[in-house]
Design an enzyme around this catalytic site. Structure first.
Site, PDB file in Angstrom:
ATOM      1  N   LYS A 229     -13.138   9.926  -3.464  1.00 55.78           N
ATOM      2  CA  LYS A 229     -15.058   9.587  -2.474  1.00 55.78           C
ATOM      3  C   LYS A 229     -15.010  11.249  -2.961  1.00 55.78           C
ATOM      4  O   LYS A 229     -16.988  11.653  -3.123  1.00 55.78           O
ATOM      5  CB  LYS A 229     -14.856  10.294  -1.450  1.00 55.78           C
TER       6      LYS A 229
ATOM      7  N   LYS B 241      -7.563  13.912   5.072  1.00 53.95           N
ATOM      8  CA  LYS B 241      -6.655  12.400   4.863  1.00 53.95           C
ATOM      9  C   LYS B 241      -6.179  12.308   5.967  1.00 53.95           C
ATOM     10  O   LYS B 241      -5.501  13.418   6.919  1.00 53.95           O
ATOM     11  CB  LYS B 241      -5.537  12.700   3.938  1.00 53.95           C
ATOM     12  N   ARG B 242      -5.149  11.159   6.323  1.00 59.52           N
ATOM     13  CA  ARG B 242      -4.643  11.137   7.838  1.00 59.52           C
ATOM     14  C   ARG B 242      -3.250  11.898   7.699  1.00 59.52           C
ATOM     15  O   ARG B 242      -2.636  12.403   6.546  1.00 59.52           O
ATOM     16  CB  ARG B 242      -4.045   9.732   7.344  1.00 59.52           C
TER      17      ARG B 242
ATOM     18  N   THR C   6      -7.569   6.606  -2.023  1.00 57.50           N
ATOM     19  CA  THR C   6      -9.477   6.567  -2.513  1.00 57.50           C
ATOM     20  C   THR C   6      -9.925   7.907  -1.927  1.00 57.50           C
ATOM     21  O   THR C   6     -11.466   8.213  -2.107  1.00 57.50           O
ATOM     22  CB  THR C   6      -9.790   5.257  -1.273  1.00 57.50           C
TER      23      THR C   6
ATOM     24  N   HIS D  43       0.869  -1.711   0.725  1.00 54.94           N
ATOM     25  CA  HIS D  43      -0.097   0.120  -0.724  1.00 54.94           C
ATOM     26  C   HIS D  43       0.769   1.398  -0.550  1.00 54.94           C
ATOM     27  O   HIS D  43       0.479   2.725  -0.004  1.00 54.94           O
ATOM     28  CB  HIS D  43      -0.774   0.540   1.071  1.00 54.94           C
TER      29      HIS D  43
ATOM     30  N   LYS E  74       2.143  13.825   2.889  1.00 58.55           N
ATOM     31  CA  LYS E  74       0.664  14.000   2.170  1.00 58.55           C
ATOM     32  C   LYS E  74       0.653  15.502   2.034  1.00 58.55           C
ATOM     33  O   LYS E  74      -0.331  15.757   1.771  1.00 58.55           O
ATOM     34  CB  LYS E  74      -0.465  13.941   2.994  1.00 58.55           C
TER      35      LYS E  74
END
Length: 774
Positions: free
Chosen positions: A623, A511-512, A619, A327, A517
């Site tokens: 969404k 998001k985390r 993901t 992942h 990120k």
């Protein structure tokens, strides 16, 4: 019996009070229990059928299921009847909003697992989950003076009516110096239409000896409870801090706990059904969701040896049963454990690992392949990704670019040996939760235009393109987004105390919290825009609300510093009346699945700005796209496939690509960029010039140094924020200038219409076809 009568009967049986006198918890448990009774016959029938079929077992340290009740009512098609009953007693259908999420996951990994279970059940495929029933889930997040503070997430205080304790299937998990019971709690996974019900089996750790009376009578009061305390901490909390030896030890204990219990369960189930374990691949396949469950491989082999298999025969069976999903390319996620730790905790497994390693050495020698980077045990560590690649039948990435990266870099040594093992299975999301449930107005709008087949075949959304440009259709699409924004604004005001005009553009990054990120890049751009509005260099800026949602791991100090920094920015901008008609910033508290459902329905812009080559897939991007948000993102993960699907002209992509970053990583000089760019420098300097306070913690200075100086474990600006800053800011301002135009509305509409390929239904179908052979 109708569902209405079942609910009323359950209330009479359990509470003996009128429905309107029940509180939210009582009502939740009564309705849930009635629904469980309703699905029981189907559940039993499905279990019976699979005794002659093949089943895939999805092993994951996380299952971020969220709130179950609304999804289950929707999938069974009884939601309207239940809400009618509630309404007839003066109760709003939103009553269950009070119920907390089952936060048994950290982010995308756990949410993906939940989507896969939903999709498999909807498709009528045999897929069961195995994981841990964490007592406290992730954590409740609160902000105190802008700092993240963590509190226990007692999700079980609401009860757990959707799980059934299966005492007869309890297993014993043995470590070197102690043993615990693994007791399963089975959660039915109800497919859309209610025809298939699969199982998520979560293991709870309990002591072999509940209480030692002898020790208690001798005055050894703490020792009398010692076994219970040791057992309960195993399934207490997701991902204990692994920066200490004790933390790493507990993580390893957790991983062996659920993998051992699950493999025992699989084998005992097979024996009870008179299955031939030597041909286990005919009735079972085990998918490892990242490296966390990889101990299942040597444990499975060990258990087969106990059943009378030779090591070689057991190994050959395992190679046909296990498959591994990678992942991330992040090195910290490619787990490795100190040899001493493994040997000291689970010596019986370490013996098997040594045999696997010796077999690998022998095979490499025969083929002339280099041992370097391939050995499972080397340099004092056991390498879990190597174990998964060697012992499994398949290895897959989760987006086109990610799969190519793991083949060319992360797992290249294994791709060179076994190219036939490698597959791409691009991640997906379930439209039942992320559109049908999360955005009912948009769902009804779509159904009215093209029918309801999209609920189980999301590629039907392509038919929406026939209506592109129809004035009434586009107007209604716009009004739905506006209504959703109004609802989110009201919710944010209630929860966070911040008022956001719903006519603002909603720019969302949820998001985390992790450096790769790049929430910090977003923060710098907001400071630059604020400065530009104040000094007049940015004119005609369309009013925008910048909305963040994220949790940082409790021990991840730098991530927590970024949260504090963004909260400081929010406080300053939101208090500045001179820009109140132009900008708002909010970092929502305790971000979870239920909060995400509200945000994705209202978002105009989806920030997906990780450094190219770092985000495996994502993901959240899917969404948000499904709900009509345009992507502001890099050429990373599934962003590339989103742009391919909707047309790159309908997204806002920017920045260096993965190969370009790889080419400059050794010569990259962030300080030169910083010194030559006054806009960037002004934003970055707010970390140290007193504009914002870190409460004397030194956090902001450490962030500043990480970008300009680096640290012993990484180079300066490790994720290329400075390199991408100007392209990002320019693209962000371009997007802002186009917001509110017909062209922007068309882009939003096309994103929804083009999201069909990102259903987890298709992802699961790909696994069934390519890997699971179901």
């Amino acid at each position: 019996m109708s569902i209405k009568k079942s609910i009323l009967k359950e209330i009479a049986r359990t509470y003996d009070r009128p429905m309107e006198e029940l509180d939210a918890k009582e009502l939740y448990n009564a309705v849930s229990s009635a629904v469980m009774r309703k699905v029981n016959e189907t559940y039993v029938s499905c279990k019976q059928k699979r005794k002659e079929q093949k089943t895939a077992y999805y092993m994951s340290a996380e299952f971020l299921m969220g709130r179950a009740i609304y999804a289950n009512l929707k999938n069974l098609g009884i939601d309207e009847k239940v809400f009618e009953l509630l309404k007839s007693h003066g109760i709003s259908e939103s009553v269950f909003e009070e119920i907390g999420d089952a936060a048994l996951g950290n982010g995308g990994l756990g949410r993906l697992a939940a989507c896969f279970l939903d999709s498999a059940a909807t498709l009528g495929k045999n897929l069961d989950g195995y994981g841990i029933r964490y007592r406290y889930g992730l954590f409740k997040q609160k902000f105190e003076n802008g700092f993240q503070k963590e509190y226990a997430d007692d999700w079980l205080k609401w009860g757990d009516p959707w799980s059934v304790r299966s005492e007869r299937d309890r297993r014993v998990v043995e470590y070197k110096n102690f043993a615990v019971k693994a007791v399963p709690y089975d959660m039915p996974i109800i497919g859309y239409g209610g025809e298939t019900v699969n199982t998520l089996r979560l293991w709870q750790s309990e002591p072999i000896c509940e209480f030692d009376f002898e020790k208690f009578d001798c005055g050894k009061y703490s020792a009398a409870y010692a076994d219970r305390q040791r057992a309960e901490k195993i399934s207490a909390v997701l991902y204990p801090n692994d920066s200490t030896l004790k933390g790493r030890k507990l993580r390893l204990i957790q991983q062996y706990f659920f993998t051992s219990a699950s493999m025992q369960d699989l084998i005992e189930r097979a024996k009870s059904e008179n299955r031939d374990l030597s041909k286990a691949e005919r009735f079972a396949v085990v998918q490892l969701n990242d490296t966390h469950p990889t101990l299942a491989i040597p444990e499975f082999i060990r258990l087969l040896i106990k059943e009378g298999f030779s090591f070689d025969d057991a190994f050959d069976v395992a190679k046909k049963v296990f498959a591994y999903t990678n992942h991330t390319v992040m090195s910290e996620a490619l787990e490795k454990w100190e040899t001493k730790l493994v040997k000291g905790l689970i010596p019986q497994v370490y013996v098997v690992l040594e045999k696997i390693n010796e077999r690998l050495k022998s095979e490499l020698k025969e083929t002339g392949a280099d041992e370097k980077n391939r050995l499972i045990i080397a340099d004092g560590f056991v390498r879990m990704a190597n174990l998964a690649c060697y012992c499994g039948k398949a290895v897959n990435g989760v987006a086109k670019i990610h799969t190519e990266i793991i083949k060319a870099d992360t797992l290249k040594d294994w791709y060179e040996l076994y190219p036939e093992k490698f597959f791409n299975e691009t991640n997906g999301i379930t439209q039942r939760r992320w559109l049908l449930l999360a955005n009912p107005s948009l769902a009804d709008f779509i159904t009215n235009l093209i029918g309801d087949k999209w609920i189980t075949d999301l590629k039907e959304l392509e038919k929406l393109k026939e209506f592109l440009g129809w004035a009434n259709t586009m107007r209604e699409f716009y009004q739905i987004k506006k209504s959703n924004k109004r609802q989110l604004s009201a919710y944010i005001k209630q929860k966070e105390g911040i008022e956001i005009p719903n006519e603002f553009m909603f720019d969302v990054q949820i998001k985390r919290l992790h450096e790769y990120k790049r929430q910090l890049l977003n923060a710098f751009s907001i400071v630059a825009i604020y400065n530009g509005i104040k000094d007049g260099s940015i004119e005609d800026f369309k009013p925008t609300a910048f909305i963040f949602g994220a949790k940082a791991a409790p021990a991840y100090t730098r991530a927590k510093a970024i949260i504090k920094y963004i909260n400081e920015i929010a406080e300053k901008i939101n208090a500045d009346q001179s820009v109140s008609d132009k900008m708002k910033v909010v970092f929502v508290g305790d971000y979870n699945v239920s909060y995400a459902e509200k945000i994705v329905a209202a978002a105009d812009v989806s920030e997906q700005i990780s450094a190219a080559g770092t985000e495996a897939s994502g993901t959240g991007n899917m969404k948000l796209m499904l709900n009509g948000a345009v992507t502001l993102g890099t050429y990373d993960g599934a962003n590339i496939e989103i742009a391919e699907s909707a047309g790159e002209e309908n997204e806002y992509l920017f920045g260096a690509k993965a190969d370009e970053l790889a080419a400059v990583k050794d010569s990259y000089d962030p300080k030169a960029i910083y010194e030559s760019d006054p806009v960037l420098r002004a934003a970055v300097d707010t970390l140290i010039d007193g504009t914002f306070s870190d409460g004397g913690s030194g956090m902001f200075k450490e962030l500043y140094d990480s970008l300009l100086v680096g640290a012993s474990w990484h180079r300066a600006d490790n994720y290329f924020l400075f390199k991408d800053f100007q392209p990002y800011l320019k693209t962000k301002l371009k997007l802002n200038s186009e917001y509110g135009t017909v062209g922007f509305l068309i882009k939003s509409f096309l994103n929804t219409a083009s999201a069909g390929r990102f259903s987890s239904d298709y992802t699961v179908s790909g696994y069934c076809r390519d890997i699971w052979e179901i």
